[in-house]
Design a protein around this motif. Structure first.
Motif, PDB file in Angstrom:
ATOM      1  N   LYS A  92      36.601  39.727  39.988  1.00 16.72           N
ATOM      2  CA  LYS A  92      37.764  39.348  39.193  1.00 16.72           C
ATOM      3  C   LYS A  92      37.648  39.989  37.826  1.00 16.72           C
ATOM      4  O   LYS A  92      36.668  39.799  37.112  1.00 16.72           O
ATOM      5  CB  LYS A  92      37.863  37.827  39.048  1.00 16.72           C
ATOM      6  N   ARG A 105      43.100  38.969  35.105  1.00 20.31           N
ATOM      7  CA  ARG A 105      43.808  38.125  36.079  1.00 20.31           C
ATOM      8  C   ARG A 105      43.771  38.718  37.479  1.00 20.31           C
ATOM      9  O   ARG A 105      44.181  38.080  38.439  1.00 20.31           O
ATOM     10  CB  ARG A 105      45.275  37.949  35.645  1.00 20.31           C
ATOM     11  N   GLN A 106      43.282  39.928  37.589  1.00 23.16           N
ATOM     12  CA  GLN A 106      43.303  40.619  38.871  1.00 23.16           C
ATOM     13  C   GLN A 106      42.004  40.415  39.645  1.00 23.16           C
ATOM     14  O   GLN A 106      40.931  40.328  39.061  1.00 23.16           O
ATOM     15  CB  GLN A 106      43.508  42.126  38.667  1.00 23.16           C
ATOM     16  N   TRP A 154      39.944  42.415  42.539  1.00 22.63           N
ATOM     17  CA  TRP A 154      39.864  43.716  43.199  1.00 22.63           C
ATOM     18  C   TRP A 154      38.752  43.721  44.244  1.00 22.63           C
ATOM     19  O   TRP A 154      37.763  43.010  44.112  1.00 22.63           O
ATOM     20  CB  TRP A 154      39.543  44.821  42.185  1.00 22.63           C
ATOM     21  N   TRP A 184      46.539  41.373  50.346  1.00 23.76           N
ATOM     22  CA  TRP A 184      46.111  42.401  49.418  1.00 23.76           C
ATOM     23  C   TRP A 184      47.116  43.547  49.476  1.00 23.76           C
ATOM     24  O   TRP A 184      47.916  43.638  50.394  1.00 23.76           O
ATOM     25  CB  TRP A 184      44.715  42.929  49.787  1.00 23.76           C
ATOM     26  N   PRO A 237      47.332  49.188  44.836  1.00 23.06           N
ATOM     27  CA  PRO A 237      47.790  49.014  43.445  1.00 23.06           C
ATOM     28  C   PRO A 237      48.735  50.124  43.011  1.00 23.06           C
ATOM     29  O   PRO A 237      48.571  51.284  43.398  1.00 23.06           O
ATOM     30  CB  PRO A 237      46.489  49.066  42.638  1.00 23.06           C
ATOM     31  N   GLU A 277      49.273  48.367  37.696  1.00 24.21           N
ATOM     32  CA  GLU A 277      48.072  47.579  37.969  1.00 24.21           C
ATOM     33  C   GLU A 277      46.801  48.374  37.650  1.00 24.21           C
ATOM     34  O   GLU A 277      45.822  47.807  37.160  1.00 24.21           O
ATOM     35  CB  GLU A 277      48.080  47.130  39.433  1.00 24.21           C
ATOM     36  N   LEU A 296      44.022  47.267  34.858  1.00 27.57           N
ATOM     37  CA  LEU A 296      42.593  47.287  35.152  1.00 27.57           C
ATOM     38  C   LEU A 296      41.845  48.074  34.092  1.00 27.57           C
ATOM     39  O   LEU A 296      40.805  47.636  33.587  1.00 27.57           O
ATOM     40  CB  LEU A 296      42.347  47.907  36.527  1.00 27.57           C
ATOM     41  N   VAL A 312      43.977  45.502  45.716  1.00 25.56           N
ATOM     42  CA  VAL A 312      44.015  44.418  44.722  1.00 25.56           C
ATOM     43  C   VAL A 312      44.698  43.210  45.375  1.00 25.56           C
ATOM     44  O   VAL A 312      45.627  43.366  46.180  1.00 25.56           O
ATOM     45  CB  VAL A 312      44.763  44.862  43.441  1.00 25.56           C
ATOM     46  N   ASP A 331      46.942  39.992  46.118  1.00 25.52           N
ATOM     47  CA  ASP A 331      48.277  39.530  45.726  1.00 25.52           C
ATOM     48  C   ASP A 331      48.129  38.343  44.777  1.00 25.52           C
ATOM     49  O   ASP A 331      47.258  37.475  44.982  1.00 25.52           O
ATOM     50  CB  ASP A 331      49.089  39.089  46.943  1.00 25.52           C
ATOM     51  N   LEU A 332      48.971  38.300  43.749  1.00 24.23           N
ATOM     52  CA  LEU A 332      48.950  37.161  42.835  1.00 24.23           C
ATOM     53  C   LEU A 332      49.560  35.953  43.510  1.00 24.23           C
ATOM     54  O   LEU A 332      50.564  36.052  44.210  1.00 24.23           O
ATOM     55  CB  LEU A 332      49.721  37.505  41.553  1.00 24.23           C
TER      56      LEU A 332
END
Length: 273
Positions: A103, A106-107, A109, A174, A177, A181, A185, A269, A271-272
């Protein structure tokens, strides 16, 4: 009287001789010093051997530590993880591969390059040297069309695909990106985060290169061991799409655009929520 004097003198001489002889043979300090000097003078090999043996001990005791730490570092990057017990591990149910995750901001990976082989769907993925072992160790390489989950005929070189938001070759939950994004990063990633992301210097290959600039006689990866190249889902033109170049030894990060016929690595990456 003369005879008595001679006897006394003889006795004194004998006593002095015995005393001197005992003193010479009972001086251990001198004896050891003499022995060490003799070793140095007459057997350099012996002295050197002692010295080198001492260095060898120290060297051999430090090597395992170094080797052990190196193995630990390598294992953290290349060995499979346990998705049941490690929250920073993800299982791709499509093929059973596991991936370490990290992490950053907020991402979330993948900290390893994707290994999923979807060539059975007509998508072009390659291995360094065309060996499965390299794909297992380094991850697969994808043309841009394969990275976004399409065929060469539909989205490859010479064909424009406009969407920049795609799951692509990534597992469910996922996605590949886009440039936004990747830039986020880059802003978040520094120091430990960079090495936690662990960009691997896999290099790249090409597929149907119209300019035939690389790999005319070989199938190994250019820049292998030096740089890692990763696709973005964002297209640029019908021939080119955005990608990222990263160095494994420093924090070099370069967003660029390249031909879709290059076969680059894929990092997914999450998914939020």
């Amino acid at each position: 009287m003369k005879s008595l004097c001679k006897v006394l003198i003889a006795f004194l001489v004998f006593f002095m001789f015995v005393a001197c002889d005992d003193g010479g043979s009972s001086n251990p300090a001198k004896g050891n010093d003499s022995s060490e000097i003799d070793d140095d003078d007459s057997s350099d090999g012996k002295t050197t051997k002692k010295s080198s043996s001492s260095r060898g001990k120290s060297s051999s005791s430090s090597r395992p530590k170094s080797s052990s730490s190196s193995q630990k570092e390598t294992s953290s990057l290349y060995d499979s993880c346990d998705a049941d017990s490690d929250e920073n591990c993800f299982l791709d149910t499509r093929d059973g591969h596991t991936y370490r995750t990290v992490k950053i901001g907020r991402q979330v990976w993948m900290a390893e390059d994707l290994k999923y082989d979807d060539s059975r769907f007509g998508r072009k993925t390659l291995c360094c040297g065309d060996t499965t072992e390299n794909c297992e160790k380094l991850g697969r390489l994808y043309t841009w069309a394969a990275a976004i989950g399409e065929t060469e005929e539909s989205c490859g070189y010479g064909n424009y695909c406009g969407s920049s938001s795609r799951r692509g070759a990534c597992p469910y939950g996922w996605h590949l990106p886009d440039t936004t994004e990747w830039n986020i990063l880059h802003e978040e990633m520094s120091g430990p985060y960079y090495y936690s992301f662990s960009p691997r210097p896999t290099g790249f290959r090409t597929y149907n290169d119209p300019y035939d600039r690389y790999h005319r006689k070989g199938n190994d990866c250019s820049w292998r061991g030096g740089k890692g190249f990763f696709w973005s889902s964002t297209p640029f033109t019908k021939d080119n799409s955005y990608c990222v170049e990263m160095d494994s030894t420093d924090s070099n990060f370069e967003l660029d655009e390249d031909g879709k016929y290059y076969a680059y690595s894929v990092r997914c990456v999450k998914d939020l929520d």
